[in-house]
Design a protein around this motif. Structure first.
Motif, short mmCIF file in Angstrom:
data_model
loop_
_atom_site.label_atom_id
_atom_site.label_comp_id
_atom_site.label_asym_id
_atom_site.label_seq_id
_atom_site.Cartn_x
_atom_site.Cartn_y
_atom_site.Cartn_z
N SER A 27 0.83 -1.20 0.00
CA SER A 27 0.00 0.00 0.00
C SER A 27 0.87 1.26 0.00
N PRO A 28 0.47 2.28 -0.78
CA PRO A 28 1.20 3.55 -0.75
C PRO A 28 0.92 4.37 0.51
N THR A 29 -0.05 3.93 1.30
CA THR A 29 -0.38 4.63 2.54
C THR A 29 0.54 4.16 3.66
N PRO A 30 1.28 5.06 4.32
CA PRO A 30 2.12 4.65 5.44
C PRO A 30 1.28 4.02 6.55
N MET A 31 1.71 2.85 7.04
CA MET A 31 0.99 2.13 8.08
C MET A 31 1.96 1.63 9.12
N ALA A 49 5.92 2.07 2.89
CA ALA A 49 5.55 3.48 2.75
C ALA A 49 5.87 4.26 4.03
N GLU A 93 -7.70 10.72 15.91
CA GLU A 93 -7.28 11.28 14.64
C GLU A 93 -6.67 12.65 14.88
N ASN A 108 2.33 15.06 10.00
CA ASN A 108 1.87 13.68 9.89
C ASN A 108 0.38 13.62 10.23
N ALA A 128 -2.91 4.43 10.22
CA ALA A 128 -2.66 4.82 8.83
C ALA A 128 -2.29 6.29 8.83
N GLN A 129 -1.29 6.68 8.04
CA GLN A 129 -0.74 8.02 8.14
C GLN A 129 -0.59 8.64 6.75
N ALA A 130 -0.36 9.95 6.73
CA ALA A 130 -0.21 10.67 5.46
C ALA A 130 0.62 11.92 5.71
N ASP A 131 1.46 12.26 4.74
CA ASP A 131 2.29 13.46 4.83
C ASP A 131 1.44 14.67 4.44
#
Length: 367
Positions: A27-31, A49, A93, A108, A128-131
């Motif tokens: 997955s391209p989503t950082p986990m 990721a 969240e 983050n 699950a994380q995102a920049d």
């Protein structure tokens, strides 16, 4: 995948833990997964990721708490809320300033959820994380730009206020020149947008050009008013909505306006133009996908010592829309409402979306 948790997991026939782990790894989503049953709730699994986002290797993360990503500017209040949620075993969240291995800070955006067994006991925490760094940079740039514009407008207004109050003819001339200048600026921004590759920058230029165009329309209407100090909100709203509808002629929605005649101070023209442009324009753009028919309705009336302005549609509604984390329109509307010392309520219109704004009116506002 070594270290990936396997307890209390049920899969359909042929869908093994290895397949599940491989899917998460790809997955391209950082986990990341942590184990609260171990001392200090350490990391027990992270996908590629996540390693790419943080710059760490698995051997540098496994067995360590996620605080390894924290630094001097990480918000302590958010950390306290996160720790409390983990202690209580509930989802959380947030957006938190973290640091990569090389010390580079990044925002983050994370969602943290407990993973429970059949008896409800917490086995792991999954995040699950995102920049979100680019989003924060855009917001900061917008704040700086808005602040500079507000300061410039404030300084110019302070310099001109006395003369404008004494000379109505000069006020008309200023409105006329501002309108022309805003039209030039809007045209330049549209030209730049057309020469900019598709993406966020092009969309931002296009949106700002449209907003400047709305301000230009407001000044055009003020220039045409006989009373330089006030304007008729009914005629003002009709003209502005007609311009918006013409600009979105591809939208099949019909437009309805029901605005009471009310003379408002000229100072309210620009904020009102921005609010109507954002709310009605957003309805034209997003409420009726696929060319579906519908209705956009704008109403305004005196409500005691204030004015109630309602913009609503019977489109797909807030919940069905595509989230836009970098969106600026709603924030702009709420900022303008606060500037007018008013309130705004967003709601589902079943079907559609409804925005109800109430702003106080000065004593000199007349019906």
């Amino acid at each position: 995948m070594t270290g990936f948790p396997t307890e209390a997991t049920a899969f359909p026939p042929g869908f093994t833990v290895d397949v599940f782990a491989a899917a998460f790894e790809a997955s391209p989503t950082p986990m990341v997964v942590t184990d609260p049953r171990r001392d200090d709730n350490p990391i027990v699994w992270a996908n590629g990721a996540f390693l790419g986002l943080t710059g760490y290797g698995r051997d540098e993360l496994y067995g360590h708490n996620c605080r390894r990503l924290q630094g001097p500017a990480t918000d302590r209040a958010t950390l306290a809320a996160l720790r409390e949620a983990i202690a209580q075993g509930r989802a959380f969240e947030c957006e938190l300033l973290n640091y990569r291995k090389d010390g580079t800070p990044f925002w983050n955006g994370m969602t943290v959820n407990p993973v429970r067994d059949a008896d409800g006991a917490i086995l792991y925490f999954f995040s699950a994380q995102a920049d979100m760094t680019h989003k924060h940079r855009l917001e900061a740039a917008m704040r700086d730009t808005n602040g500079a514009l507000e300061r410039e407008v404030g300084e110019r207004t302070a310099d001109l206020r006395f003369a404008l109050e004494q000379k109505t003819a000069l006020l008309h001339e200023v409105d006329h020149r501002v309108k022309n200048n805003l039209q030039v600026i809007s045209s330049l921004m549209l030209l730049k947008a057309r020469r900019t590759p598709p993406g966020e920058a092009r969309d931002a230029l296009q949106a700002m050009a449209e907003r400047i165009g709305a301000l230009s329309t407001a000044h055009r209407m003020l220039y045409s008013e006989g009373d330089a100090a006030r304007f008729d909100v009914s005629a003002f709203a009709d003209d502005l909505i007609a311009d918006l509808a013409a600009a979105h002629e591809a939208c099949a929605a019909r437009v309805e306006t029901e605005v009471e005649p009310l003379a408002l101070p000229a100072a309210m023209a620009a904020p009102l133009a921005l609010m109507l442009h954002e709310l009605a324009g957003n309805a034209f753009r997003h409420a009726f996908p696929g060319g579906r028919a519908g209705r956009v309705r704008v109403s305004a009336r005196r409500d005691g010592a204030g004015m109630e302005l309602v913009v609503e549609d019977d489109g797909i509604g807030l919940s069905a829309g595509v989230p836009n984390p970098t969106g600026f329109g709603r924030m702009l509307v709420e900022m303008v409402v606060r500037q007018l010392r008013g309130t705004i309520a967003w709601s589902e219109a079943a079907p559609g979306t409804r925005a109800a704004i109430r702003v106080p009116l000065p004593a000199e506002a007349a019906p």
